[in-house]
Each structure stands twice: as C-alpha cells, then as structure tokens.
Design an enzyme around this catalytic site. Structure first.
Site, PDB file in Angstrom:
ATOM      1  N   SER A 118       0.841  -1.201   0.000  1.00 57.82           N
ATOM      2  CA  SER A 118       0.000   0.000   0.000  1.00 57.82           C
ATOM      3  C   SER A 118       0.873   1.247   0.000  1.00 57.82           C
ATOM      4  O   SER A 118       2.059   1.179  -0.328  1.00 57.82           O
ATOM      5  CB  SER A 118      -0.937  -0.028   1.202  1.00 57.82           C
ATOM      6  OG  SER A 118      -1.916   0.969   1.075  1.00 57.82           O
ATOM      7  N   ASN A 119       0.298   2.387   0.345  1.00 55.58           N
ATOM      8  CA  ASN A 119       1.064   3.637   0.363  1.00 55.58           C
ATOM      9  C   ASN A 119       0.570   4.509   1.506  1.00 55.58           C
ATOM     10  O   ASN A 119      -0.342   4.139   2.243  1.00 55.58           O
ATOM     11  CB  ASN A 119       0.943   4.344  -0.990  1.00 55.58           C
ATOM     12  CG  ASN A 119      -0.509   4.609  -1.338  1.00 55.58           C
ATOM     13  OD1 ASN A 119      -1.182   5.376  -0.690  1.00 55.58           O
ATOM     14  ND2 ASN A 119      -0.999   3.920  -2.378  1.00 55.58           N
ATOM     15  N   ARG A 120       1.143   5.679   1.638  1.00 52.74           N
ATOM     16  CA  ARG A 120       0.877   6.507   2.818  1.00 52.74           C
ATOM     17  C   ARG A 120      -0.364   7.386   2.710  1.00 52.74           C
ATOM     18  O   ARG A 120      -0.620   8.208   3.569  1.00 52.74           O
ATOM     19  CB  ARG A 120       2.076   7.427   3.081  1.00 52.74           C
ATOM     20  CG  ARG A 120       3.316   6.709   3.502  1.00 52.74           C
ATOM     21  CD  ARG A 120       4.412   7.732   3.762  1.00 52.74           C
ATOM     22  NE  ARG A 120       5.706   7.114   3.826  1.00 52.74           N
ATOM     23  CZ  ARG A 120       6.172   6.478   4.897  1.00 52.74           C
ATOM     24  NH1 ARG A 120       5.425   6.386   5.976  1.00 52.74           N
ATOM     25  NH2 ARG A 120       7.368   5.931   4.866  1.00 52.74           N
TER      26      ARG A 120
END
Ligand code: C5P
Length: 407
Positions: A213-215
C-alpha cells in the site's frame, strides 16, 4: 475563490421539545452558531421543564421563544414570521407527542403552530423511550411526515433515560450537524451535477495477511467530496481503505485494489459531470496473491509484480467515445520537478486539470491536514496555491471544475 460554508448566513429555527436530550440541543445550537448560522429557538412548555430559554439565548446570542411569547404583543405574527424567515426548521429532540401533533395538523404550541405555517424544509430528530418509538401510532405518524417530505433523522440505538437499551436515543449531535449541512446545501450551484471522487491508498494483497500500500490518508479526497456536497452536488465516493468519517450524503463504494477501483470508476462515470482521481493508486501489484500466509521459515519470498491498470487511461478511452465524465481531474504527487512532471502527466493522461502535490514538505501531502498544491489546467492556466487546509484546497479545485462545467 469562495470559502463560504453552507452554514454561513443561514437561518435555522430550532424547535426543542420535552426530552432529556434537550441538553444536547444546546450543544448543537452552539456548534451551529459557531459555524455562522443564526439560530433562533422555540421551546415547548415541557422543554422548559428540562432546560431554560436562557441557555439557548446564551449560546446563540438570539431570542429563544416560549409559549408565553405567543400571547404577547407580537404573538399574532410570531407563529407565521418565524417559519417564513428560516432556511430550515429543525426539531431536535422531537418527542412522540410533538410528532403526533404535527402529523395531524394540531397547532396548540408556538412550535407546532410554526411547523404548520413553515414553508421551509423541516428536519426532525425523534427522541423517546424505545417502546414509544416502536408503537404503531408513532411509526404511522412518522410515515405521514416522511411522505410529506419531512427529513427524519434517527433515532439511534443505545442507553435511554429509563436506563434501558433500545432504539429511541436522539441521533448524535455531530451526525445531526452533518445532516443539517447536507440539508442546507440542497439547491446549491452544483445541484443536478454528479461528481465521482476517488480517495485513499489502494491495497494490493501479497497473501491473506499482507498488502502493498502507500501513505495516502484519504483526507484530500474526502475533503473534495465534502466540498462538492456543500455546493449541492451528488457525490459518489470511491474509497480505498481510509480511516475517516464518510461525508453525509455521499454514496460510498469501498474498494481495496486498483482493479476494484477501476471497476467502480467505470460503472460510475456514464453521464457524470466530473471525476476527481485523488486516490493514490498502486502502480504495481503482485502477479498473484498467495492463498495461504507466506511463512517466515520458508525463506525470503520472491514476489513478482505486474502493472496495475491505469484507471485514468481507461477513463480517457471512455471519454473519447462518450464525452463523459465532462471534466477529468488527476493528481500528481511529486517529490521533484513538480510542475514539469505534472504538465507531462496531464498530457499523457488526457486530463482537463491536474493538481500537483508537493510531498516533500511535512505540512503538505499524505497525512497532513494541510496541503500545498499547484493547479494546472489544460488551457495553460497555472495557479500555485499557498499552504491551505485540505478543505480549502478542495474548494478551489471544485470552483475550477464548476467554471469548466459552465463553459
Ligand atoms: O502516474 P501517477 O500514478 O503519478 O498518476 C497519478 C494520477 O493517476 C492520480 O490521479 C491517480 O489517482 C491516477 N492513477 C490512476 N491509475 C493508476 C495509478 C494512478 O488513475 N493505476
């Protein structure tokens, strides 16, 4: 840029009836006042037993009316005048008794008189014992009001004054506040417009436990949804996992992966006015997700990746064929050559507008409540905004889309 909220300059007439939830009405009156609403209150005689008109006068800085006023010098105009000047008549808490009276056109208090004379939308937040709420008399009365276009909010489950748990508690003040916001936004400049907004960071599964995933927090996307709703738009919010409250009125589709987001976007865009791709979509996904949890003692896994579908590319194909969505907005999260990279992306992805997001500053980008962006339009117009709240950034973007739609 307009920074007005749907609350500012509005008049709400707050009806308060005899329920212990009266004290929450004072909190609601205070919050609405702070948001810029002129709140005038009408208390029924039984509400006066729970709470003083002075409480409402103190938090709103406006008159709080009681039945004695009905028989005073201005009484003959009071019951008509109050309802006529309001943008919304909100009755919170509303007892079973007042619901019954309004449903049957009985006008024996200043509040029920006002409800009968009012021409503005009426929102009711029932609050009563669970047995009184489930009684067929109350249910049928509420049905009558619903059919007449009253907005009924709640009640909710929980502990009631009797100490019992049941369905009868007044809806929480924050939820009521959000629904009032929605009611005040109806007929705004974007009513009849359909906005689709994506938000959050997609999650690509590696196995049943782990994801890539990402931030992204989803904050900018959710703020965009709120800003579009505030102007009366119909909003479809396609959200990857984000730990945020859903703006009242948004139709939400929860997705996890880029593929799921693509499907949701493609089914939402026919006939739509705007698509804002604020989501941080994964660019690669594992070729396959392991069926069982990858075990640590089986050595370091070798994970092979493939590209995810480029959603904006598919949207561009659809738009070339159908003309929808009328306006497409993309985001470019960049850590260097912000404007140059964003301009190139706008061309590659056939966008009408690109919002270039500087992610190097801690006050800007992913998890912050503020953002610093440059908005670039396909017409060549470029606007570098100062550091603003994500809601203010959202308002500016919505304003630019509105201008596009009106051309
Ligand atoms: O190329 P990049 O990922 O930086 O592009 C960002 C923009 O493209 C964002 O608006 C994002 O939502 C969108 N995007 C997309 N499909 C992907 C990846 C990103 O539509 N697979």
């Amino acid at each position: 840029m307009t920074t007005t909220s749907p609350f500012s300059g509005k008049n709400i007439l707050l009806g308060v009836t005899g329920s212990i939830a009266c004290y929450k009405a004072a909190d609601l009156a205070s919050k609405l006042t702070q948001a810029g609403v002129k709140v005038q209150t009408i208390l029924t005689p039984s509400a006066e037993k729970f709470i003083s008109p002075l409480t409402f006068q103190s938090v709103t800085g406006q008159r709080a009316f009681v039945d004695k006023d009905l028989w005073g010098n201005e009484g003959h105009i009071q019951h008509i005048g109050l309802g006529l000047g309001a943008d919304l008549l909100l009755i919170a808490p509303c007892s079973a008794n007042t619901i019954a009276k309004i449903a049957h056109g009985i006008a024996d208090t200043l509040l029920t008189l006002t409800a009968l004379a009012a021409r503005c939308p009426i929102m009711i937040a029932p609050a009563m014992d669970g047995g009184m709420f489930s009684n067929p008399a109350t249910q049928e009365n509420l049905d009558i009001l619903r059919k007449r276009g009253f907005i009924i909010m709640g009640p909710i489950e929980g502990r009631m004054a009797s100490g019992m748990i049941g369905l009868g508690r007044m809806m929480e003040v924050t939820d009521l506040y959000n629904h009032i916001r929605l009611a005040l936004s109806q007929n705004g400049p974007l009513s009849n417009r359909h906005f689709i907004i994506t938000a959050g960071g997609t999650q690509e599964p590696l196995d049943p436990v782990r994801v890539l995933s990402n931030r992204s927090s989803g904050k900018q996307g959710y703020a965009l949804a709120q800003a579009a709703l505030d102007q009366g738009a119909r909003v479809t919010l396609i959200s990857a996992p984000a730990n945020l409250p859903i703006p009242a009125g948004a139709v939400i589709f929860n997705v996890n992966t880029a593929k799921e987001m693509l499907q949701a976007v493609l089914s939402a865009i026919p006939g739509s006015d705007a698509l804002i791709m604020a989501a941080a979509v994964a660019d690669f996904q594992p070729i396959r997700s392991a069926r069982q949890k990858i075990k640590k003692d089986q050595g370091l896994p070798e994970i092979k990746f493939e590209y995810t579908p480029d959603i904006l590319e598919k949207v561009a194909d659809f738009k070339a064929k159908t003309g929808f969505p009328r306006v497409v907005v993309g985001f470019a999260a960049e850590s260097q050559d912000l404007v140059k990279n964003a301009q190139q992306k706008m061309i590659n992805k056939h966008l009408d507008i690109i919002v270039a997001n500087d992610i190097t500053s801690p006050l800007s980008g992913f998890t912050a409540d503020t953002n610093q962006v440059t908005i670039i339009e396909s017409t060549g117009v470029l606007e570098e905004l100062p550091l603003l709240s994500k809601y203010e950034v959202a308002q500016t973007i919505i304003e630019k889309i509105k201008q596009r739609l009106s051309q």
